[in-house]
Motif scaffolding. Sequence first.
Motif, PDB file in Angstrom:
ATOM      1  N   ALA A   1       7.720  -0.118 -13.077  1.00  0.00           N
ATOM      2  CA  ALA A   1       8.239  -1.096 -12.103  1.00  0.00           C
ATOM      3  C   ALA A   1       8.071  -0.640 -10.652  1.00  0.00           C
ATOM      4  CB  ALA A   1       9.705  -1.397 -12.397  1.00  0.00           C
ATOM      5  N   ALA A   2       6.980   0.045 -10.374  1.00  0.00           N
ATOM      6  CA  ALA A   2       6.718   0.494  -9.007  1.00  0.00           C
ATOM      7  C   ALA A   2       6.003  -0.593  -8.213  1.00  0.00           C
ATOM      8  CB  ALA A   2       5.861   1.759  -9.020  1.00  0.00           C
ATOM      9  N   ARG A   3       6.320  -0.657  -6.939  1.00  0.00           N
ATOM     10  CA  ARG A   3       5.562  -1.501  -6.020  1.00  0.00           C
ATOM     11  C   ARG A   3       4.365  -0.698  -5.506  1.00  0.00           C
ATOM     12  NH1 ARG A   3       9.358  -3.155  -2.966  1.00  0.00           N
ATOM     13  NH2 ARG A   3       9.290  -1.593  -1.318  1.00  0.00           N
ATOM     14  N   ARG A   4       3.216  -1.329  -5.504  1.00  0.00           N
ATOM     15  CA  ARG A   4       1.975  -0.654  -5.087  1.00  0.00           C
ATOM     16  C   ARG A   4       1.537  -1.202  -3.729  1.00  0.00           C
ATOM     17  NH1 ARG A   4      -3.546  -1.255  -5.142  1.00  0.00           N
ATOM     18  NH2 ARG A   4      -4.774   0.565  -5.791  1.00  0.00           N
ATOM     19  N   THR A   5       1.264  -0.286  -2.780  1.00  0.00           N
ATOM     20  CA  THR A   5       0.861  -0.681  -1.436  1.00  0.00           C
ATOM     21  C   THR A   5      -0.363   0.129  -1.026  1.00  0.00           C
ATOM     22  OG1 THR A   5       3.180  -1.078  -0.853  1.00  0.00           O
ATOM     23  CG2 THR A   5       1.597  -0.912   0.962  1.00  0.00           C
TER      24      THR A   5
END
Length: 230
Positions: free
Chosen positions: A175-179
């Motif tokens: 559930a990580a946000r990727r940027t």
Amino acid sequence: MFPDFARAPNIADHPDVYEQENEAIDPTGVLWRALRAEADWAGRTIVDLGCGTGFWLPRYAADPGTAVIGVEPDPDLRARAAARVTTPVLAGSAEHLPLEDGSVDVVHARFAYFFPPDCEPGLREVLRVLKPGGRLVVIDNDWRHGEFGALLSRSAWATAQGTADTTDEWWRRHAARRTEVMSSWRCRDAAELESVLRIEFPSDVVDQWLTAHPNRHELTYGYTLFTVTA
């Protein structure tokens, strides 16, 4: 010695050159601004996990009211970090954080430990020390964009880090946000860039790049940030 500790020869064998590498990173500040956007540490407690020689600790501490903690498993690097700052620099690792449950607002891990897919123990430990709503931000290389990523794809030294697809899938499952952030390395001159490249890549990879790009002192560098909220 911590069982999850893997000595990093680029910084451990060449700490002074690695200092030059850190100085060259992100000359326009775009990465730094992206880190703040993901998890602002001003006035909070931040842990630099795998802080190395402590290069970034004074910059975190420049914000008034911010409590900064460095954690480093390598005793030689930890000694250099402790001599650099007055903030705590603790013996520890991703799997063994010497911190209380729910005591930290932000954890940054810059090219340290989190090379999927075998990172669950470290992630569990970081989530243990984060306060509810606290954030882990992992700074990783973008293998798909930038000249540095192209060098990584040709480097036998980087194979242990897995592939971009493996990394992205692992973080997606957690559930990580990727940027994505596009920046650069900007050294003082071509000789300094060559020195930095030679601690990061095998000689044949560096030689080919230098032949194709003579007298360069800068290259494009893509970062990928993975942010997990406790």
